[in-house]
Scaffold this active site. Structure first.
Site, PDB file in Angstrom:
ATOM      1  N   GLU A 334     -29.394 -15.498 -50.127  1.00  0.00           N
ATOM      2  CA  GLU A 334     -30.609 -16.098 -50.921  1.00  0.00           C
ATOM      3  C   GLU A 334     -29.951 -16.964 -52.175  1.00  0.00           C
ATOM      4  OE1 GLU A 334     -33.653 -17.489 -52.533  1.00  0.00           O
ATOM      5  OE2 GLU A 334     -33.961 -16.270 -50.535  1.00  0.00           O
ATOM      6  N   ASP A 377     -34.322 -19.160 -42.351  1.00  0.00           N
ATOM      7  CA  ASP A 377     -35.580 -18.983 -43.108  1.00  0.00           C
ATOM      8  C   ASP A 377     -35.579 -19.616 -44.347  1.00  0.00           C
ATOM      9  OD1 ASP A 377     -38.556 -18.318 -43.137  1.00  0.00           O
ATOM     10  OD2 ASP A 377     -37.894 -16.286 -43.614  1.00  0.00           O
TER      11      ASP A 377
END
Length: 537
Positions: A334, A377
């Site tokens: 992330e 994602d």
């Protein structure tokens, strides 16, 4: 007019140039953060910001030069700087309301290019005027500074250098210091205060300040009012039940919850990024659909099963996998550390899931491991990173998969229009993987894409699901299996050199907006504004 004593020292003029250059860049970066929660931070939005600011600066240069030739009074320049400072101070107070007002008008009057037009009009209304005034600084200071032709080149060079150095500092300070530390609103106020301090020093340096005394005192009063009213970091000011609202280097962040779920949003106009259901069961959302990739890769046949998530967000997919599968080793990536912090605090991210603060593609370049499943994602709200949409990227993903591994991609804006962003993504993936299947998530705009090298992906899904002991999960996978469709590759292709994700995203947004507001447009046409207001009561 007699020169004020402070102008006898050219250092003050260089400081004026320095701080005006710094403020221009700070406002530009602040503009991107003010617009991002509403219109995204895509390249299109940045293009609009840079373009309108360059227009403002060019017009300011022209006007400033002509004004200095006509009336070389420094008072006029410092009045303009004073006005610019107050305008900038007002941005955090009224800017958000102007953005929503412009958006509300345009969404009911246009059917295409909403993002482009709304961003452009907002920039013209909110940011052009103060930056036009700051654009007058350089030509005006040249007029005040150059006394003879003997050293005019040196003086002009020094002024431009002061402006450039100020611009450099104004680029780094908001991004790495002020916005992460105190937020966008206070950043505007800080640089407004710097400009106002310049005018205070100037006008208080001589006794001839009486002609501007009223305006001078009024400006200070307005600035102080803005300091009191403009320090709120709330972009969704109509919501009063937020669990968390803040900013990071990359995003505006908003967490809200009720008794059923916790939600992370990075954009107040275009949906959410992550949802966590408190009952700790299946979500019925794309996270459940994505778990079908685990069965395609043989999760119930292996003792250890390795999953990589590129764009971990708040970790809902990781949490679901940890909850339902005991043999999984999950690695998250992330880019935004603050999102990871929120994942731990509000979304119950498992402690045994390591999360690396990295760009997904950069992580793959550095990583040597291979995985059974790689979840992509990273397509957040309406912002799609081009470097994670190209054939080169998906080739890199393929290289990090085991021989029977599966990549699953969450595409969050499905469309029936030919040549949409999902068509481009799927065709690009089809140039890398021979076997591709898609499934639309019921009741949502998400579409899950599964890709791999194994021709037995579907049969393996069925075999592994037959071994599943959790009947609720087993039924869910059966439902997903029934929705899977084989994808036949077309001719669309995105590469590192050419990936028009921004323009494709704008087209998709236009579709979503048309679908969302058609109902309200009908009410407006039949009943007018009064009817709309009644519906929202």
């Amino acid at each position: 007019m007699k020169k004020r004593p402070i102008l006898k020292n050219r250092t003050f003029l260089y400081l004026t140039e320095f701080y005006s250059g710094m403020s221009v860049m700070a406002v530009e970066l602040g503009a991107s953060r003010l617009l991002a929660p509403y219109f995204s931070s895509s390249q299109i939005v940045w293009t609009i910001i840079i373009g309108t600011i360059m227009i403002a600066m060019a017009l300011g240069n022209i006007y400033g030069g002509r004004s200095a030739d006509k009336d070389p009074s420094p008072d006029r320049l410092y009045r303009r700087i004073m006005i610019a400072s107050i305008w900038i101070a007002l941005i955090p107070v009224v800017g958000k309301y102007i953005i929503l007002g412009i958006s509300a008008v345009l969404v009911f009057t246009i059917n295409s290019n909403f993002l482009i037009l709304a961003g452009f009009v907002t920039c013209m209304v909110v940011f052009v005027f103060p930056l036009f005034l700051l654009g007058t600084v350089t030509p005006s200071l040249v007029k005040f500074t150059v006394d003879s032709l003997d050293d005019n080149g040196k003086l002009v060079g020094n002024l431009n250098a002061s402006n450039t150095i100020g611009s450099i500092i104004g680029t780094f300070v908001p991004t790495f210091i002020s916005i992460p530390a105190v937020g966008t609103s206070i950043t505007f106020l800080i640089f407004s205060g710097i400009l106002l301090a310049l005018t205070v020093c100037y006008f208080m340096s001589g006794k001839e300040n009486f002609p501007v005394a009223k305006g001078f005192r009024a400006s200070i009063a307005i600035f102080l009012i803005c300091v009191l009213l403009g320090h709120s970091s709330s972009f969704a000011f109509w919501q009063d039940n937020l669990t968390y609202e803040g900013e990071s280097i990359y995003n505006y962040l908003q967490v809200y919850e009720d008794d059923k779920e916790v939600v992370l949003s990075t954009n107040v106009l275009f949906g959410v990024q992550s949802v966590y259901r408190k009952e700790k069961g299946l979500t019925g959302m794309y996270y459940d659909y994505a778990m079908a990739a685990n069965y395609m890769a043989g999760i119930n046949e292996k003792e250890d099963f390795d999953i990589l998530i590129l764009g971990n967000g708040t970790g809902t997919f990781a949490t679901q996998c940890k909850r339902y599968f005991r043999n999984v080793n999950i690695t998250g990536v992330e880019i935004d550390q603050k999102i990871t912090d929120l994942a731990v605090k509000y979304f119950e991210l498992p402690k045994d899931v390591p999360v690396y603060t990295y760009d997904g593609r950069a992580f793959l370049n550095a990583d040597k491991e291979k995985y059974d499943v790689i979840m992509v994602d990273a397509y957040q709200d309406i912002t799609i990173p081009f470097q994670m949409s190209s054939v080169e990227f998906f080739t890199l993903v393929k290289d990090h998969l085991k021989d029977d591994g599966v990549m699953v991609v969450n595409m969050n804006m499905k469309s029936s229009a030919e040549g949409n962003i999902n068509d481009y993504l799927a065709d690009t993936i089809g140039n890398v993987f021979p076997f591709i299947y898609t499934a639309d998530v019921q009741g949502m705009t998400n579409r899950e894409l599964f890709a791999g090298n194994n021709p037995d992906m579907l049969s393996r899904l069925k075999i592994n699901n037959q071994k599943e002991t959790d009947m609720v999960l087993k039924n869910m996978i059966n439902t997903i299996d029934g929705r899977l469709e084989k994808y036949v590759k077309g001719d669309y292709l995105m590469t590192d050199d050419k990936a028009p994700v921004e323009l494709l995203g704008v087209k998709m947004i236009d579709e979503l907006i048309i679908d969302e507001v058609e109902y309200y447009k009908g009410i407006f046409r039949e009943e007018g504004l009064k009817g709309l207001i009644e519906r929202f009561k």
